[in-house]
Design a protein around this motif. Structure first.
Motif, PDB file in Angstrom:
ATOM      1  N   ALA A   1      22.886  12.466  -3.056  1.00 54.31           N
ATOM      2  CA  ALA A   1      22.774  11.576  -1.899  1.00 54.31           C
ATOM      3  C   ALA A   1      21.704  12.128  -0.960  1.00 54.31           C
ATOM      4  O   ALA A   1      21.650  13.330  -0.724  1.00 54.31           O
ATOM      5  CB  ALA A   1      24.103  11.498  -1.162  1.00 54.31           C
ATOM      6  N   ALA A   2      20.860  11.230  -0.443  1.00 58.90           N
ATOM      7  CA  ALA A   2      19.826  11.648   0.506  1.00 58.90           C
ATOM      8  C   ALA A   2      19.922  10.769   1.740  1.00 58.90           C
ATOM      9  O   ALA A   2      20.163   9.561   1.629  1.00 58.90           O
ATOM     10  CB  ALA A   2      18.443  11.497  -0.116  1.00 58.90           C
ATOM     11  N   VAL A   3      19.748  11.394   2.898  1.00 57.24           N
ATOM     12  CA  VAL A   3      19.903  10.655   4.146  1.00 57.24           C
ATOM     13  C   VAL A   3      18.703  10.945   5.047  1.00 57.24           C
ATOM     14  O   VAL A   3      18.385  12.103   5.303  1.00 57.24           O
ATOM     15  CB  VAL A   3      21.234  11.071   4.825  1.00 57.24           C
ATOM     16  N   PHE A   4      18.042   9.882   5.507  1.00 57.49           N
ATOM     17  CA  PHE A   4      16.919  10.013   6.438  1.00 57.49           C
ATOM     18  C   PHE A   4      17.338   9.384   7.762  1.00 57.49           C
ATOM     19  O   PHE A   4      17.414   8.158   7.855  1.00 57.49           O
ATOM     20  CB  PHE A   4      15.679   9.288   5.905  1.00 57.49           C
ATOM     21  N   LEU A   5      17.605  10.217   8.745  1.00 58.79           N
ATOM     22  CA  LEU A   5      18.050   9.686  10.042  1.00 58.79           C
ATOM     23  C   LEU A   5      16.810   9.441  10.907  1.00 58.79           C
ATOM     24  O   LEU A   5      16.535  10.127  11.870  1.00 58.79           O
ATOM     25  CB  LEU A   5      19.011  10.665  10.704  1.00 58.79           C
ATOM     26  N   THR A   6      16.056   8.464  10.505  1.00 59.05           N
ATOM     27  CA  THR A   6      14.770   8.197  11.143  1.00 59.05           C
ATOM     28  C   THR A   6      14.426   6.717  10.986  1.00 59.05           C
ATOM     29  O   THR A   6      15.099   5.993  10.277  1.00 59.05           O
ATOM     30  CB  THR A   6      13.693   9.101  10.488  1.00 59.05           C
ATOM     31  N   PHE A   7      13.379   6.292  11.679  1.00 55.45           N
ATOM     32  CA  PHE A   7      12.886   4.912  11.542  1.00 55.45           C
ATOM     33  C   PHE A   7      11.475   4.992  10.986  1.00 55.45           C
ATOM     34  O   PHE A   7      10.573   5.509  11.628  1.00 55.45           O
ATOM     35  CB  PHE A   7      12.881   4.215  12.908  1.00 55.45           C
ATOM     36  N   ASN A   8      11.292   4.527   9.763  1.00 53.44           N
ATOM     37  CA  ASN A   8      10.007   4.733   9.106  1.00 53.44           C
ATOM     38  C   ASN A   8       9.702   3.541   8.189  1.00 53.44           C
ATOM     39  O   ASN A   8      10.335   3.352   7.149  1.00 53.44           O
ATOM     40  CB  ASN A   8      10.111   6.044   8.302  1.00 53.44           C
ATOM     41  N   ALA A   9       8.725   2.735   8.626  1.00 51.93           N
ATOM     42  CA  ALA A   9       8.431   1.495   7.893  1.00 51.93           C
ATOM     43  C   ALA A   9       7.895   1.784   6.483  1.00 51.93           C
ATOM     44  O   ALA A   9       8.194   1.045   5.538  1.00 51.93           O
ATOM     45  CB  ALA A   9       7.431   0.658   8.680  1.00 51.93           C
ATOM     46  N   GLU A  10       7.128   2.849   6.329  1.00 50.02           N
ATOM     47  CA  GLU A  10       6.574   3.160   4.997  1.00 50.02           C
ATOM     48  C   GLU A  10       7.672   3.566   4.032  1.00 50.02           C
ATOM     49  O   GLU A  10       7.717   3.112   2.880  1.00 50.02           O
ATOM     50  CB  GLU A  10       5.569   4.309   5.102  1.00 50.02           C
ATOM     51  N   LEU A  11       8.557   4.442   4.518  1.00 47.42           N
ATOM     52  CA  LEU A  11       9.657   4.874   3.664  1.00 47.42           C
ATOM     53  C   LEU A  11      10.555   3.685   3.297  1.00 47.42           C
ATOM     54  O   LEU A  11      11.092   3.610   2.187  1.00 47.42           O
ATOM     55  CB  LEU A  11      10.458   5.988   4.361  1.00 47.42           C
ATOM     56  N   ALA A  12      10.681   2.742   4.237  1.00 46.24           N
ATOM     57  CA  ALA A  12      11.490   1.550   3.948  1.00 46.24           C
ATOM     58  C   ALA A  12      10.949   0.838   2.701  1.00 46.24           C
ATOM     59  O   ALA A  12      11.698   0.488   1.786  1.00 46.24           O
ATOM     60  CB  ALA A  12      11.503   0.611   5.149  1.00 46.24           C
TER      61      ALA A  12
ATOM     62  N   LYS B   1       0.820  -1.226   0.000  1.00 51.79           N
ATOM     63  CA  LYS B   1       0.000   0.000   0.000  1.00 51.79           C
ATOM     64  C   LYS B   1       0.851   1.271   0.000  1.00 51.79           C
ATOM     65  O   LYS B   1       0.354   2.344  -0.285  1.00 51.79           O
ATOM     66  CB  LYS B   1      -0.873   0.056   1.263  1.00 51.79           C
ATOM     67  N   TYR B   2       2.089   1.143   0.368  1.00 58.54           N
ATOM     68  CA  TYR B   2       2.883   2.353   0.592  1.00 58.54           C
ATOM     69  C   TYR B   2       3.646   2.823  -0.638  1.00 58.54           C
ATOM     70  O   TYR B   2       4.182   3.916  -0.654  1.00 58.54           O
ATOM     71  CB  TYR B   2       3.883   2.120   1.732  1.00 58.54           C
ATOM     72  N   ILE B   3       3.734   1.993  -1.651  1.00 64.21           N
ATOM     73  CA  ILE B   3       4.582   2.370  -2.790  1.00 64.21           C
ATOM     74  C   ILE B   3       3.745   3.044  -3.881  1.00 64.21           C
ATOM     75  O   ILE B   3       2.528   2.858  -3.962  1.00 64.21           O
ATOM     76  CB  ILE B   3       5.384   1.158  -3.333  1.00 64.21           C
ATOM     77  N   ALA B   4       4.425   3.849  -4.720  1.00 63.82           N
ATOM     78  CA  ALA B   4       3.721   4.681  -5.697  1.00 63.82           C
ATOM     79  C   ALA B   4       2.980   3.830  -6.731  1.00 63.82           C
ATOM     80  O   ALA B   4       1.875   4.156  -7.156  1.00 63.82           O
ATOM     81  CB  ALA B   4       4.718   5.598  -6.395  1.00 63.82           C
ATOM     82  N   GLN B   5       3.597   2.727  -7.136  1.00 67.98           N
ATOM     83  CA  GLN B   5       3.019   1.911  -8.200  1.00 67.98           C
ATOM     84  C   GLN B   5       3.285   0.440  -7.904  1.00 67.98           C
ATOM     85  O   GLN B   5       4.442   0.049  -7.732  1.00 67.98           O
ATOM     86  CB  GLN B   5       3.688   2.320  -9.527  1.00 67.98           C
TER      87      GLN B   5
ATOM     88  N   ARG C   1      11.994  11.963  -6.085  1.00 60.79           N
ATOM     89  CA  ARG C   1      11.279  13.201  -5.763  1.00 60.79           C
ATOM     90  C   ARG C   1      11.242  13.391  -4.244  1.00 60.79           C
ATOM     91  O   ARG C   1      11.605  14.434  -3.722  1.00 60.79           O
ATOM     92  CB  ARG C   1       9.848  13.118  -6.323  1.00 60.79           C
ATOM     93  N   GLU C   2      10.825  12.348  -3.549  1.00 62.71           N
ATOM     94  CA  GLU C   2      10.689  12.459  -2.087  1.00 62.71           C
ATOM     95  C   GLU C   2      12.034  12.750  -1.418  1.00 62.71           C
ATOM     96  O   GLU C   2      12.094  13.456  -0.416  1.00 62.71           O
ATOM     97  CB  GLU C   2      10.095  11.154  -1.535  1.00 62.71           C
ATOM     98  N   ALA C   3      13.106  12.218  -2.013  1.00 67.45           N
ATOM     99  CA  ALA C   3      14.430  12.365  -1.387  1.00 67.45           C
ATOM    100  C   ALA C   3      15.196  13.568  -1.938  1.00 67.45           C
ATOM    101  O   ALA C   3      16.377  13.752  -1.613  1.00 67.45           O
ATOM    102  CB  ALA C   3      15.228  11.078  -1.615  1.00 67.45           C
ATOM    103  N   ASN C   4      14.544  14.359  -2.760  1.00 72.90           N
ATOM    104  CA  ASN C   4      15.211  15.519  -3.386  1.00 72.90           C
ATOM    105  C   ASN C   4      16.445  15.139  -4.177  1.00 72.90           C
ATOM    106  O   ASN C   4      17.463  15.831  -4.148  1.00 72.90           O
ATOM    107  CB  ASN C   4      15.617  16.558  -2.321  1.00 72.90           C
ATOM    108  N   LEU C   5      16.343  14.038  -4.858  1.00 68.46           N
ATOM    109  CA  LEU C   5      17.416  13.633  -5.769  1.00 68.46           C
ATOM    110  C   LEU C   5      16.988  14.030  -7.175  1.00 68.46           C
ATOM    111  O   LEU C   5      15.789  14.200  -7.440  1.00 68.46           O
ATOM    112  CB  LEU C   5      17.618  12.116  -5.706  1.00 68.46           C
ATOM    113  N   LYS C   6      17.954  14.152  -8.050  1.00 68.46           N
ATOM    114  CA  LYS C   6      17.611  14.493  -9.436  1.00 68.46           C
ATOM    115  C   LYS C   6      16.726  13.377 -10.007  1.00 68.46           C
ATOM    116  O   LYS C   6      17.065  12.190  -9.902  1.00 68.46           O
ATOM    117  CB  LYS C   6      18.906  14.615 -10.249  1.00 68.46           C
TER     118      LYS C   6
END
Ligand code: ADP
Length: 500
Positions: A358-369, A268-272, A291-296
């Motif tokens: 490079a994008a870095v998320f210093l968090t714990f997030n099951a959806e983003l995983a 359910k969490y992924i775009a497609q 897009r979400e990670a601000n990468l090109k």
């Protein structure tokens, strides 16, 4: 007991998906029981009811009113709530506001006491529930006192006369080492410390992990390779002499992945959503992640992902040594993790210096995983040691090709691509060395250029069976083995322990 007879199993764990999770232990404790139940056995789970577990959200019901649990010379009260995993696996949650009404799961000064209480309450609740397990399956140091108790404190208790124990080591590096007071709290002070001639460090400490290994009827760790590795000083975390003593009852069983939950076709969490027949749909997830990670946003540039606890175990020392060289290459990098502040700093710098790349998320997030599994082309795990590793299995399921150090469960599950024969399902390197890591990534990038071959690599990962079905059967065999081993005598005096 005849093999055909269904077993009653109580599985004890400090964290269980979907209720509380910091790592792979929770995944296993939440998915193995479903697979064991599917084989016809009555498995039930017990865990603490941490403050963060919302009884309303999980529809928890009262299973037992408060009852007294002995802790040292006084009594503490435990109550039991009941929830469910999947359709039909009962989960008993031990309640006690003093111990569990806190923000987190671990890392409190009284953790030993908190988990002794959990274990003692779990044993004490069984009689009240009128349910006597054939097997108590303990996981990691938090529940390792139970096999110790069944061979000491509860050894003459008729209720447990036929109950055998299985102890699963998920991570030998976290042993739960405390002082003498813990033995008092656990009611086994009179048995004293353990002694082993080759383990001088053990004298005058209480090492829960060591006790689980010593007292359980059978022991296993979470891959065959790691079961061999931990017999050596390099991987044995100072317990290898004890493990070698017990090697006749030490087994390796690979963890599985819950393919019902980890499924790109229904996630359910992924775009497609996509499946192995429609891998072209996967690209929408890559663009969404960029897009979400601000990468090109660029579907052609190879995107490498990491999801991990940020600890030394995971090989971030060698990655840190070489990351600037990697980011000079034509690739993008996304990391999500939490842990050691040193690595938080290291990766924050990387995100700053290589913004857009490079994008870095210093968090714990099951959806983003899930989005990272679905949106990356490659998944990097340069671990120093890895008992099983679940991420590489999930990454393969999602068509992200693993690049791993060939150690523990990573070695058992990821086979290096042989470009001549086309065999292999990922990229691996042997030495714990920055340039070995670097060259494995370069090889992956080279192969990424050949779309057809890369597609085959993805398909191989996605169609491999790393579900629980095979491993759950091996656990059932292990349960029977524990029942058979139960009668074998342990010489307590060899370990400085006194038989009452
Ligand atoms: P370990 O138990 O050593 O941390 P495993 O690979 O066995 O490693 O399991 C890690 C589990 O925790 C995986 O399910 C992984 O996706 C998850 N995980 C780790 N870090 C994060 C995070 N920051 N956010 C979400 N999930 C995470």
């Amino acid at each position: 007991m005849k093999e055909q007879q269904p077993l009653k199993i109580l599985l004890l764990a400090a964290e269980v998906v979907p209720f509380a999770k910091t790592g792979g232990l929770a995944d296993v404790a939440g998915s193995l029981p479903k697979a064991i139940r599917a084989l016809g056995h009555d498995i039930r789970v017990a865990m603490p009811r941490y403050g963060r577990i919302d009884p309303v959200r999980f529809d928890l019901k009262k299973a037992l009113p408060a009852f007294p649990v002995p802790m040292n010379k006084h009594m503490e009260e435990a109550a039991v709530l009941q929830g469910v995993i999947g359709q039909d696996v009962p989960v008993y949650m031990i309640e006690n506001a003093k111990y569990y009404d806190r923000d987190g799961i671990y890392m409190y000064p009284d953790d030993a006491e908190r988990f002794v209480f959990f274990c003692r309450s779990s044993l004490e609740m069984l009689n009240r529930l009128g349910w006597c397990p054939d097997i108590i399956h303990c996981h990691d140091w938090h529940t390792a006192i139970v096999p110790n108790w069944l061979k000491t404190l509860y050894k003459d208790d008729p209720f447990f006369a036929h109950t055998a124990t299985v102890y699963t080591i998920h991570n030998l590096a976290y042993q739960g080492i405390f002082g003498h007071r813990v033995l008092e709290i656990a009611g086994i002070a009179e048995y004293g410390f353990m002694y082993h001639p080759e383990m001088a460090d053990m004298i005058e400490v209480v090492d829960f992990m060591a006790r689980g290994i010593f007292f359980a009827d059978v022991i296993n760790t979470v891959s065959e390779r790691h079961a061999q590795e931990i017999l050596t000083p390099e991987f044995g975390e100072k317990l290898d002499p004890l493990l070698r003593d017990r090697r006749d009852r030490l087994f390796g069983i690979l963890n599985g992945v819950d393919y019902e939950v980890m499924n790109p076709a229904t996630d359910k969490y992924i775009a497609q959503n996509y499946d192995v027949e429609h891998l072209e749909n996967r690209v929408a997830n890559k663009l969404a992640l960029q897009r979400e990670a601000n990468l090109k946003e660029d579907e052609a540039i190879p995107l490498i992902g990491i999801i991990s606890r940020l600890s030394d175990q995971k090989g971030f020392d060698i990655l840190g040594d070489v990351i600037d060289h990697l980011l000079d290459l034509d690739l993008q990098f996304v990391l999500m993790g939490t842990g050691d502040p040193h690595y938080h700093e290291m990766f924050s710098r990387v995100a700053q210096v290589y913004a857009g790349k490079a994008a870095v998320f210093l968090t714990f997030n099951a959806e983003l995983a899930q989005k990272i599994y679905a949106g990356t082309d490659m998944f990097l795990m340069p671990s120093r040691f890895e008992p099983c590793g679940l991420n590489q299995l999930v990454a393969m399921r999602y068509g992200s090709v693993p690049i791993v150090r060939a150690v523990g469960g990573l070695a058992d599950t990821v086979k290096d691509l042989n470009p001549q024969t086309g065999e292999g399902n990922g990229f691996s390197f042997e030495p714990h060395d920055r340039w070995a890591l670097f060259s494995a990534v370069v090889r992956a990038l080279e192969n990424y250029k050949y779309k057809e071959a890369w597609h085959k690599l993805q398909v191989r990962g996605m169609t491999a069976d790393f579900s629980w079905s095979a491993s759950a059967k091996k656990y059932v065999d292990l349960y029977y083995r524990a029942l058979a081993a139960r009668g074998k005598e342990i010489k307590l005096e060899d370990y400085g322990l006194v038989e009452e």
